[in-house]
Design a protein around this motif. Structure first.
Motif, PDB file in Angstrom:
ATOM      1  N   GLU A 108       5.270  11.662  -1.494  1.00 24.55           N
ATOM      2  CA  GLU A 108       6.509  11.993  -2.205  1.00 24.55           C
ATOM      3  C   GLU A 108       7.689  11.971  -1.246  1.00 24.55           C
ATOM      4  OE1 GLU A 108       6.263  15.616  -4.394  1.00 24.55           O
ATOM      5  OE2 GLU A 108       4.379  15.044  -5.360  1.00 24.55           O
ATOM      6  N   PRO A 109       8.794  11.378  -1.672  1.00 22.52           N
ATOM      7  CA  PRO A 109       9.990  11.416  -0.834  1.00 22.52           C
ATOM      8  C   PRO A 109      10.462  12.859  -0.649  1.00 22.52           C
ATOM      9  CG  PRO A 109      10.259   9.882  -2.663  1.00 22.52           C
ATOM     10  CD  PRO A 109       9.010  10.644  -2.909  1.00 22.52           C
ATOM     11  N   PHE A 110      10.969  13.153   0.512  1.00 23.67           N
ATOM     12  CA  PHE A 110      11.553  14.477   0.763  1.00 23.67           C
ATOM     13  C   PHE A 110      12.874  14.600   0.021  1.00 23.67           C
ATOM     14  CE2 PHE A 110      14.157  17.358   3.386  1.00 23.67           C
ATOM     15  CZ  PHE A 110      13.355  18.484   3.355  1.00 23.67           C
ATOM     16  N   ALA A 153       4.135   5.389  -5.737  1.00 27.24           N
ATOM     17  CA  ALA A 153       4.101   5.272  -7.202  1.00 27.24           C
ATOM     18  C   ALA A 153       3.058   6.195  -7.830  1.00 27.24           C
ATOM     19  CB  ALA A 153       3.823   3.824  -7.597  1.00 27.24           C
ATOM     20  N   THR A 154       1.938   6.406  -7.133  1.00 26.96           N
ATOM     21  CA  THR A 154       0.887   7.268  -7.675  1.00 26.96           C
ATOM     22  C   THR A 154       1.088   8.744  -7.318  1.00 26.96           C
ATOM     23  OG1 THR A 154      -0.528   6.849  -5.759  1.00 26.96           O
ATOM     24  CG2 THR A 154      -0.844   5.423  -7.692  1.00 26.96           C
ATOM     25  N   GLY A 180       0.814  -1.210   0.000  1.00 28.21           N
ATOM     26  CA  GLY A 180       0.000   0.000   0.000  1.00 28.21           C
ATOM     27  C   GLY A 180       0.847   1.259   0.000  1.00 28.21           C
ATOM     28  N   PHE A 181       1.909   1.253   0.800  1.00 34.13           N
ATOM     29  CA  PHE A 181       2.788   2.407   0.858  1.00 34.13           C
ATOM     30  C   PHE A 181       3.470   2.622  -0.490  1.00 34.13           C
ATOM     31  CE2 PHE A 181       6.758   4.622   1.653  1.00 34.13           C
ATOM     32  CZ  PHE A 181       6.311   5.713   2.388  1.00 34.13           C
ATOM     33  N   ASN A 182       4.007   1.537  -1.077  1.00 33.63           N
ATOM     34  CA  ASN A 182       4.669   1.657  -2.382  1.00 33.63           C
ATOM     35  C   ASN A 182       3.712   2.151  -3.454  1.00 33.63           C
ATOM     36  OD1 ASN A 182       7.126   0.832  -1.361  1.00 33.63           O
ATOM     37  ND2 ASN A 182       6.840  -1.296  -1.934  1.00 33.63           N
TER      38      ASN A 182
END
Length: 74
Positions: free
Chosen positions: A41-43, A36-37, A30-32
């Protein structure tokens, strides 16, 4: 900021995937999918082949609050 202040800020505010998924209450899959969507967003992201992503704790906490609110509306 000196090095120690930067280290302290990083330890208090940035997390890796394992802790990030716990904050959002999601499974790894779920996290991935959320990453992906573009919902999460990564910092910051390092590496071209093997990526290391760090996530801002405040963003994840906000996502978790909004995710729960969305679920309650359905």
């Amino acid at each position: 900021m000196n090095k120690e202040e930067v280290r302290k800020w990083i330890k208090e505010n940035l997390v890796m995937q394992d802790e990030a998924k716990d904050i959002t209450g999601q499974s790894v899959h779920g996290f991935n999918q959320s990453v992906a969507t573009g919902k999460i967003e990564p910092f910051v992201e390092f590496g071209a082949v093997r990526k290391t992503r760090l996530y801002l704790r405040a963003d994840l906490e906000e996502y978790a609050r909004n995710k729960k609110t969305f679920k309650k509306q359905n």
